[in-house]
Design a protein around this motif. Structure first.
Motif, mmCIF file in Angstrom:
data_model
loop_
_atom_site.group_PDB
_atom_site.id
_atom_site.type_symbol
_atom_site.label_atom_id
_atom_site.label_comp_id
_atom_site.label_asym_id
_atom_site.label_seq_id
_atom_site.Cartn_x
_atom_site.Cartn_y
_atom_site.Cartn_z
ATOM 1 N N GLN A 262 26.766 80.550 -72.015
ATOM 2 C CA GLN A 262 27.127 79.408 -72.535
ATOM 3 C C GLN A 262 28.439 79.548 -73.500
ATOM 4 O OE1 GLN A 262 25.250 77.255 -71.455
ATOM 5 N NE2 GLN A 262 25.922 75.313 -72.303
ATOM 6 N N GLY A 263 28.485 80.661 -73.982
ATOM 7 C CA GLY A 263 29.856 81.157 -74.834
ATOM 8 C C GLY A 263 30.829 82.111 -73.774
ATOM 9 N N ALA A 264 30.615 81.928 -72.768
ATOM 10 C CA ALA A 264 31.546 82.548 -71.729
ATOM 11 C C ALA A 264 31.559 83.844 -71.867
ATOM 12 C CB ALA A 264 32.921 82.157 -71.763
ATOM 13 N N SER A 265 30.532 84.771 -71.901
ATOM 14 C CA SER A 265 30.166 86.324 -72.064
ATOM 15 C C SER A 265 28.997 86.637 -71.451
ATOM 16 C CB SER A 265 30.592 86.777 -73.541
ATOM 17 O OG SER A 265 29.717 86.135 -74.403
ATOM 18 N N GLU A 266 28.684 87.665 -71.175
ATOM 19 C CA GLU A 266 27.731 88.344 -70.886
ATOM 20 C C GLU A 266 26.998 88.755 -72.150
ATOM 21 O OE1 GLU A 266 25.991 88.672 -67.685
ATOM 22 O OE2 GLU A 266 27.849 87.279 -67.415
ATOM 23 N N PRO A 267 25.504 88.634 -72.194
ATOM 24 C CA PRO A 267 24.577 89.070 -73.554
ATOM 25 C C PRO A 267 25.022 90.847 -73.857
ATOM 26 C CG PRO A 267 23.357 88.973 -71.411
ATOM 27 C CD PRO A 267 24.411 88.485 -71.130
ATOM 28 N N LEU A 268 24.903 91.011 -74.972
ATOM 29 C CA LEU A 268 25.178 92.469 -75.408
ATOM 30 C C LEU A 268 23.995 93.041 -75.096
ATOM 31 C CD1 LEU A 268 26.787 92.094 -78.582
ATOM 32 C CD2 LEU A 268 28.015 92.650 -76.471
ATOM 33 N N ARG A 269 23.694 94.191 -74.720
ATOM 34 C CA ARG A 269 22.594 94.774 -74.408
ATOM 35 C C ARG A 269 21.656 95.270 -75.719
ATOM 36 N NH1 ARG A 269 19.225 95.321 -71.234
ATOM 37 N NH2 ARG A 269 19.082 97.541 -70.718
ATOM 38 N N ARG A 270 22.509 95.332 -76.941
ATOM 39 C CA ARG A 270 22.079 95.822 -78.123
ATOM 40 C C ARG A 270 22.495 95.106 -79.221
ATOM 41 N NH1 ARG A 270 24.246 101.874 -77.829
ATOM 42 N NH2 ARG A 270 23.300 101.796 -75.982
ATOM 43 N N PRO A 271 21.887 95.174 -80.692
ATOM 44 C CA PRO A 271 22.407 94.340 -81.520
ATOM 45 C C PRO A 271 23.990 94.520 -81.683
ATOM 46 C CG PRO A 271 20.477 95.648 -82.245
ATOM 47 C CD PRO A 271 20.917 95.994 -81.014
ATOM 48 N N TYR A 272 24.419 93.444 -82.314
ATOM 49 C CA TYR A 272 25.879 93.272 -82.520
ATOM 50 C C TYR A 272 26.612 94.458 -83.426
ATOM 51 C CZ TYR A 272 30.303 91.171 -83.987
ATOM 52 O OH TYR A 272 31.582 90.936 -84.278
ATOM 53 N N LEU A 273 26.018 94.933 -84.380
ATOM 54 C CA LEU A 273 26.634 95.590 -85.170
ATOM 55 C C LEU A 273 26.646 97.192 -84.422
ATOM 56 C CD1 LEU A 273 25.975 94.940 -88.867
ATOM 57 C CD2 LEU A 273 28.388 94.646 -87.573
ATOM 58 N N SER A 274 25.719 97.416 -83.742
ATOM 59 C CA SER A 274 25.799 98.653 -83.039
ATOM 60 C C SER A 274 26.220 98.853 -81.660
ATOM 61 C CB SER A 274 24.301 99.122 -83.103
ATOM 62 O OG SER A 274 23.283 98.491 -82.138
ATOM 63 N N THR A 275 26.843 97.906 -81.241
ATOM 64 C CA THR A 275 27.729 97.713 -79.835
ATOM 65 C C THR A 275 29.125 98.061 -80.247
ATOM 66 O OG1 THR A 275 26.520 95.972 -79.168
ATOM 67 C CG2 THR A 275 28.316 96.400 -77.940
ATOM 68 N N SER A 276 29.771 99.068 -79.674
ATOM 69 C CA SER A 276 30.913 99.339 -79.619
ATOM 70 C C SER A 276 32.068 98.271 -79.541
ATOM 71 C CB SER A 276 31.414 100.734 -79.117
ATOM 72 O OG SER A 276 31.483 100.393 -77.716
ATOM 73 N N VAL A 277 33.417 98.644 -80.064
ATOM 74 C CA VAL A 277 34.179 97.377 -79.826
ATOM 75 C C VAL A 277 34.764 97.161 -78.335
ATOM 76 C CG1 VAL A 277 36.647 96.639 -80.133
ATOM 77 C CG2 VAL A 277 35.199 97.433 -82.046
ATOM 78 N N LEU A 278 34.561 98.362 -77.942
ATOM 79 C CA LEU A 278 34.876 98.078 -76.318
ATOM 80 C C LEU A 278 33.794 97.647 -75.524
ATOM 81 C CD1 LEU A 278 36.947 101.409 -75.343
ATOM 82 C CD2 LEU A 278 37.486 98.884 -75.289
ATOM 83 N N ASN B 328 38.362 79.352 -75.434
ATOM 84 C CA ASN B 328 37.269 80.272 -74.828
ATOM 85 C C ASN B 328 37.102 81.551 -75.828
ATOM 86 O OD1 ASN B 328 36.961 78.717 -72.601
ATOM 87 N ND2 ASN B 328 38.658 79.608 -71.454
ATOM 88 N N THR B 329 38.013 82.342 -76.091
ATOM 89 C CA THR B 329 38.196 83.445 -76.807
ATOM 90 C C THR B 329 37.277 83.083 -78.247
ATOM 91 O OG1 THR B 329 40.419 83.952 -76.215
ATOM 92 C CG2 THR B 329 39.511 85.480 -77.839
ATOM 93 N N GLY B 330 37.532 81.957 -78.900
ATOM 94 C CA GLY B 330 36.969 81.682 -80.424
ATOM 95 C C GLY B 330 35.460 81.438 -80.113
ATOM 96 N N ALA B 331 35.216 80.843 -78.574
ATOM 97 C CA ALA B 331 33.764 80.561 -78.381
ATOM 98 C C ALA B 331 32.881 81.640 -78.226
ATOM 99 C CB ALA B 331 33.791 79.511 -77.162
ATOM 100 N N GLN B 332 33.461 82.529 -77.456
ATOM 101 C CA GLN B 332 32.882 83.830 -77.021
ATOM 102 C C GLN B 332 32.600 84.531 -78.494
ATOM 103 O OE1 GLN B 332 35.799 85.995 -74.697
ATOM 104 N NE2 GLN B 332 34.642 85.600 -73.059
ATOM 105 N N ALA B 333 33.316 84.897 -79.684
ATOM 106 C CA ALA B 333 33.082 85.074 -80.684
ATOM 107 C C ALA B 333 32.025 84.543 -81.500
ATOM 108 C CB ALA B 333 34.390 85.467 -81.535
ATOM 109 N N ALA B 334 32.334 83.189 -81.458
ATOM 110 C CA ALA B 334 31.501 82.546 -82.262
ATOM 111 C C ALA B 334 29.934 82.446 -81.698
ATOM 112 C CB ALA B 334 31.872 80.642 -82.176
ATOM 113 N N THR B 335 29.765 82.712 -80.245
ATOM 114 C CA THR B 335 28.606 82.621 -79.768
ATOM 115 C C THR B 335 27.676 83.759 -80.031
ATOM 116 O OG1 THR B 335 29.362 81.373 -77.886
ATOM 117 C CG2 THR B 335 27.157 82.204 -77.544
ATOM 118 N N THR B 336 28.519 84.966 -79.940
ATOM 119 C CA THR B 336 27.738 86.364 -80.103
ATOM 120 C C THR B 336 27.266 86.115 -81.833
ATOM 121 O OG1 THR B 336 29.664 87.042 -78.873
ATOM 122 C CG2 THR B 336 28.336 88.698 -79.767
#
Lengths: 448, 448
Positions: A262-278, B328-336
């Motif tokens: 919904q927010g135009a990204s793929e789900p992270l496979r792990r919690p936000y803070l432990s995911t690297s920036v890349l 879109n970029t803002g939405a990605q960050a907000a959703t995560t």
């Protein structure tokens, strides 16, 4: 809870800095598995590996079972060789099957060969079902009963097999061919007269097919307020049990995916803070590129109407407002319909019913906004310009609501994830379409 | 399941048309409560009332408990007078409390007075807690044990009280002052030696405070893989039990709300197809208006730069692409970040850590898109124009990711729902900001 975590994190950080492993072990030993899980989620991957290795054997297993799949695989691969086989043997069969999916094939095969025969036998059926099916999540450690048993005998059977089962609160009842006849709750065994028979107290079994979509099956279990539901194969033979807590966790993961899409990204496979920036960049870059390239369409549409724009530059002022409103209206419809699909409230064949509802909703919203636009734009830029904005708002809201409602249905009809055709995708589509409508209305009303 | 429903719906429609109530009763009597629930969800409100009244007493209650709150209240208000008090008496106390919230105060008071003393006593404590707290969802029908009991005595106590309890699988153990000492699973009572004492087999109790936020508490129960958790008051005295299936349903409702907010609308109070068109309009119109009025900001920004636009009309062509990408970029960050907040992975005090991550993520994404924009726009409109687009894309991606990441954190910090500062709100904010950046870069690079 949160205060406990903050305090612990501070103490752990200090002990990590001074490399005081004894103090660290002591700190961790005093904590609940769920607190340690939260702590690990917030650490970088190097510190996480150090901390995990300091856990006692039992605690390590308990924490492992609470972690997200992405972190499980990382920690598992960081284990000392002598621990790998032991942890693998002790996992629940469904957790083990999920780990096998993630491990390199060679490693997974070697580990499977190293399993005790009993554990291998419990794991193999799970691995036989497709990845998104409920068969992948079922528990194969259950106790089944025969219908002719007395409640007393059934209870001693359960007592005897208790240690092997993940749950004994719901007990499937099967005939000689393992076909499900019903279910009995442990509560009924305990409370009933011990000479009554299982078949007299058993309830009708609601079952799920092992090949069914995991999310659909899980939602049914949660909605039906049952503790567990038998899982059967294509010949109605019992192969596993789906518990309500496993079902709740499947839904949580599905929500994760829907929210990310919904927010135009793929789900992270792990919690936000432990995911690297890349890692975060990777989850977003593809969608962002696809959307930016689709947006080149809007450049072309505007390029086509460049002469009109040069003639009346004022038209340009309203472009972001109009595309934004179209995008928002489309997103509203898409979100509602995507959610209704996920909840099983509408099915693909309802597409016309949904389209007709959304056209009416869009027309009402567009009518309201259009009148507002007519008045405001009319006051500042004159009545003709007000008319352009008003009529355009009415048209784009009607169109966007309809498109937003129908796209997720079409996705479902071709068996794609409805959340893929989500907010941002629909916004981009609505942007281009609303610009065309805008300039058509403008040339007509202003007589350009 | 789906085929059953489709077939049933067709037969029911035929019987409704010919007003054949006997056939209808027969059709309904043969179905599971969960199938009837789905059927009711898909009917208009007049047919729904007819169908519901045809259900047998037990089935009516069972279906009632499965329905969404919005539909419960509608059906309840449509009941014959003689049935109202009976249904109200038979509901679980937590379901009853939720109904009381929705009913007109006078009606609710009258119904509460009509309750049997026991049921009133079970309902009153629930109504004493704030609406969004977990106290509102707890079950007050549970069996508690004393630590000194032998397992044999404990089991016969459970047998005796079984009928009164919503669950007997998790049994809280309390001291004389009702303070929670631990929990015992029914499984342990059944499997243990009957002369062992409860205190010897009981496990440490993880508890939740009755005043805690319902969503936070529910997520903890689901994540910790427990069947139920004791709920305590401010003095650690046992007041209720939160079961995993209730927790799963709380989370489902919370997801509903988040998903709706993310799509710029309020959650529907009932299933999509059974909500009227005007009901859907109501759930969307306020947000749409707020966003459209905020978007007037973009008209003003463009109006401010109107002279620049007249000079270089080509600048107008890229407006939707740039605002779209920023959104879109803002939405990605907000959703995560919104999701990470909901999952408890980050807390409000992590705001700087999140901002710094998002700035880096945004800069990398902006760098990639910017280079692409430089090349494409440069090829068509010349190198200087390419530079404008490239630099602008870099700047707006960095800014939008940071804003999108920080806004939900700020919402949480002021104790608002992070999902309110969601996709569409952030998009609108980013639209205006990105336009300002665009024209600043353009005047600088093109020397206007």
């Amino acid at each position: 809870m949160d205060e406990v975590l903050i305090g612990l994190q501070r103490e752990v950080a200090a002990a990590l800095k001074s490399r005081d492993l004894t103090a660290l072990s002591g700190l961790l030993a005093a904590q609940d598995a769920s607190v340690i899980m939260r702590l690990l989620e917030r650490e970088g991957s190097a510190d996480r590996a150090v901390l995990y290795r300091l856990l006692g054997r039992d605690a390590a297993l308990e924490v492992f079972e609470l972690l997200d799949p992405g972190m499980r695989i990382e920690l598992f691969q960081g284990l000392r060789d002598e621990d790998v086989a032991r942890v693998f043997e002790q996992l629940d069969p469904d957790d083990r099957a999920q780990l096998v999916d993630e491990l390199p094939a060679g490693v997974a095969q070697k580990l499977m060969r190293g399993l005790s025969p009993r554990e291998r036998e419990l794991t193999a059926p799970i691995l036989g079902y497709p990845r998104s099916s409920i068969g992948r999540y079922m528990s194969t450690e259950f106790v089944r009963l025969q219908p002719q048993l007395t409640l007393g005998d059934a209870l001693s059977h359960v007592r005897h097999r208790n240690a092997e089962a993940e749950t004994v609160y719901i007990l499937p009842v099967t005939d000689g061919a393992r076909r499900v006849q019903g279910v009995v709750e442990l509560r009924e065994l305990v409370m009933g007269r011990s000479d009554a028979r299982v078949e007299d107290v058993m309830g009708e079994a609601r079952v799920v097919q092992a090949t069914e979509d995991a999310e659909v099956a899980a939602r049914r279990v949660v909605d039906s307020r049952l503790l567990a539901v038998p899982v059967v194969d294509s010949e109605s033979r019992l192969v596993g049990l789906l518990t309500v807590d496993d079902a709740a966790r499947i839904l949580e993961d599905a929500e994760d995916e829907d929210a990310a899409r919904q927010g135009a990204s793929e789900p992270l496979r792990r919690p936000y803070l432990s995911t690297s920036v890349l890692g975060i960049v990777r989850s977003r870059v593809l969608w962002l590129l696809v959307l930016a390239i689709s947006a080149l369409l809007t450049v072309q549409v505007l390029g086509f109407f460049e002469a009109t724009l040069e003639e009346v530059v004022t038209l340009a002022l309203f472009v972001p407002l109009l595309t934004g409103t179209a995008g928002n209206t489309g997103a509203q419809a898409a979100t509602t319909v995507t959610r209704a699909l996920a909840m099983g409230e509408v099915a693909a064949r309802d597409v016309l019913r949904v389209a007709w509802r959304e056209v009416r909703v869009g027309a009402i919203l567009g009518g309201l906004l259009g009148m507002l636009g007519l008045v405001l734009a009319g006051l500042v830029f004159g009545i003709r310009f007000g008319l352009v904005i008003g009529i355009t708002l009415f048209a784009i809201c009607t169109l966007a609501a309809c498109v937003g409602g129908v796209m997720p249905m079409l996705a479902r009809a071709v068996r794609a994830d409805p959340a893929v055709f989500s907010t941002p995708f629909i916004s981009t589509f609505c942007d281009a379409t609303s610009l065309i409508l805008y300039f058509l209305v403008a040339t007509w009303v202003l007589g350009l």
